[in-house]
Design an enzyme around this catalytic site. Structure first.
Site, short mmCIF file in Angstrom:
data_model
loop_
_atom_site.label_atom_id
_atom_site.label_comp_id
_atom_site.label_asym_id
_atom_site.label_seq_id
_atom_site.Cartn_x
_atom_site.Cartn_y
_atom_site.Cartn_z
CE1 TYR A 1 -3.22 -2.77 -0.02
CE2 TYR A 1 -3.90 -2.19 2.20
CZ TYR A 1 -4.05 -2.96 1.07
OH TYR A 1 -5.04 -3.92 1.02
CE LYS B 1 0.91 -17.41 -3.33
NZ LYS B 1 0.11 -18.63 -3.26
CG ASP C 1 -2.40 -19.89 -1.44
OD1 ASP C 1 -1.61 -19.79 -0.47
OD2 ASP C 1 -2.09 -20.49 -2.48
CG ASP D 1 -7.18 -4.34 3.85
OD1 ASP D 1 -8.18 -4.30 4.59
OD2 ASP D 1 -7.02 -3.58 2.88
CG ASP E 1 -12.59 -6.69 5.53
OD1 ASP E 1 -12.16 -6.14 6.57
OD2 ASP E 1 -13.18 -6.08 4.62
#
Ligand code: NAD
Length: 358
Positions: free
Chosen positions: A142, A193, A225, A249, A253
């Site tokens: 970000y 990852k 994943d 993030d 959620d």
């Protein structure tokens, strides 16, 4: 009696509605004689843009640096979507996190027993879930440079974002996560990852190195994943999860759905000097102004503030117990409503928590 300043940043959409309920709780605590709270208000997001032309006015940063803690509602909405990227409301939020160097985002996803059936997942899957997601907040994709959209010689466009982490950035978030795990079930799962992204290969190596300082905490690693799948397959396997900005993030959620509603989840963003508390949800433009937003995530963020910034963990426990009591009474905002419970609006929910406190 200690005297503390809290900066309230209501922001946009449902932000002012939920902050108004949190204000009631803060005023109540202030009246208890343990701590004197001075509540200041400031501008952020679209509301700030409308008044000053910028989503994060300098004045807000000055107020935030002078305050003992910041409580934010939410920012954003369709009205500001056509604006250039640099002055969109969301830039205000990213900007304040960066300016205050809030690198450690705590997002608890705890299933309230009263709301087990409000989740879209089966009772036997979600029951007993109590996860703390520790998300790196001030770096990663970000913020990484280069970024942007460029037009190539052939007229085609090319969009770029960059995932960057330094050793120091990983060390400090890892240390925070290990410390939190040490106060809980002593299990830390680092999500990356590392099989395809070099920057998260470094992430994994640094987390392992920091782990040597915390021999009592069991460290495991998971690819993002798989973590996304495991979270809804068997969430009870997790105690504390530490991960990068973007993975955190998304996963937090996802974890929110275990609890029934995004309207129930608080968060804390901590730095070495400053702290900001906010619900994890956005400005919910679809329900703004209707008086139906769930204020509990914001009220639970206030509880986190007492625990992490104001050194009053017993007040945090009292607020959390009051929320539990209100849920026991069967009161529900529409997002967590189920047949057999009583539907109430934002103000009635805030008043009920206040009544349960007193
Ligand atoms: P959102 O979280 O605002 O809403 C998602 C869904 O959850 C909506 O249906 C909404 O009604 C519901 N919801 C959210 N909070 C609720 C609450 N307290 N009570 C009841 N229902 C609630 O996410 P979105 O729709 O993707 O984004 C809307 C705006 O918010 C966008 O401008 C986005 O950029 C911004 N946003 C801000 C933040 C923040 O301020 N921290 C976070 C996420 C999104």
């Amino acid at each position: 009696m200690s005297r503390k300043t809290i900066l309230l940043l209501p922001g946009d959409g449902i932000g002012p509605e939920i902050i108004a309920e949190a204000r009631k709780i803060l005023n109540w605590v202030s009246g208890q004689g343990r701590i004197s709270l001075y509540l200041e208000e400031g501008l952020i997001g679209g509301a700030a843009y409308d008044r000053t032309g910028h989503p994060l006015p300098e004045e807000t940063l000055i107020q935030a640096r002078q305050a003992d803690a910041v409580l934010l509602g939410a920012v954003g909405g369709p009205k500001w979507e056509p604006l250039p990227y640099e002055v969109r409301p969301e830039r205000g939020l990213l900007g304040i996190r960066k300016a205050l160097d809030l690198f450690c985002n705590l997002r608890p996803a705890k299933v309230f027993p009263q709301l087990v059936d409000a989740s879209t997942l089966k009772r036997e899957v979600v029951e007993g879930t109590d996860i703390m997601v520790v998300r790196e907040l001030s770096s990663g994709i970000y913020f990484g440079e280069p970024r942007g959209v460029e037009t190539l010689a052939n007229g085609e466009q090319r969009g770029v974002n960059t995932l960057v982490y330094t050793t120091r950035e990983i060390e400090r978030i890892a240390r925070s996560a290990f410390r939190i795990a040490a106060t809980r079930q002593k299990k830390l799962c680092s999500v990356d990852k590392a099989n395809v992204l070099e920057s998260t290969e470094l992430w994994r190596a640094v987390v392992m190195a920091v782990g040597k300082e915390f021999p009592d905490v069991a460290l495991s690693h998971m690819y993002v994943d798989n973590a996304a799948m495991q979270l809804i397959r068997h969430p009870r396997q997790f105690d504390v999860i530490v991960t990068t900005n973007m993975f955190g993030d998304i996963l937090s959620d996802e974890a929110s759905m275990l609890t029934g509603s995004i309207g129930m989840l608080p968060s804390a963003s901590l730095g070495e000097r400053y702290a900001l508390y906010e619900p994890i949800h956005g400005s919910a433009p679809d329900i703004a102004g209707q008086g139906v937003a769930n204020p509990l995530a914001t009220i639970l963020s206030v509880a986190m503030m007492f625990r992490h910034s104001l050194d009053l963990p017993e007040m945090a426990n009292r607020i959390e117990a009051a929320v539990n009591r209100v849920l026991d009474q069967g009161l529900r905002t529409p997002d967590i409503f189920q047949p057999g419970t009583q539907k109430v609006g934002t103000v009635a929910m805030g008043d009920a928590v206040l009544a349960a406190l007193s």
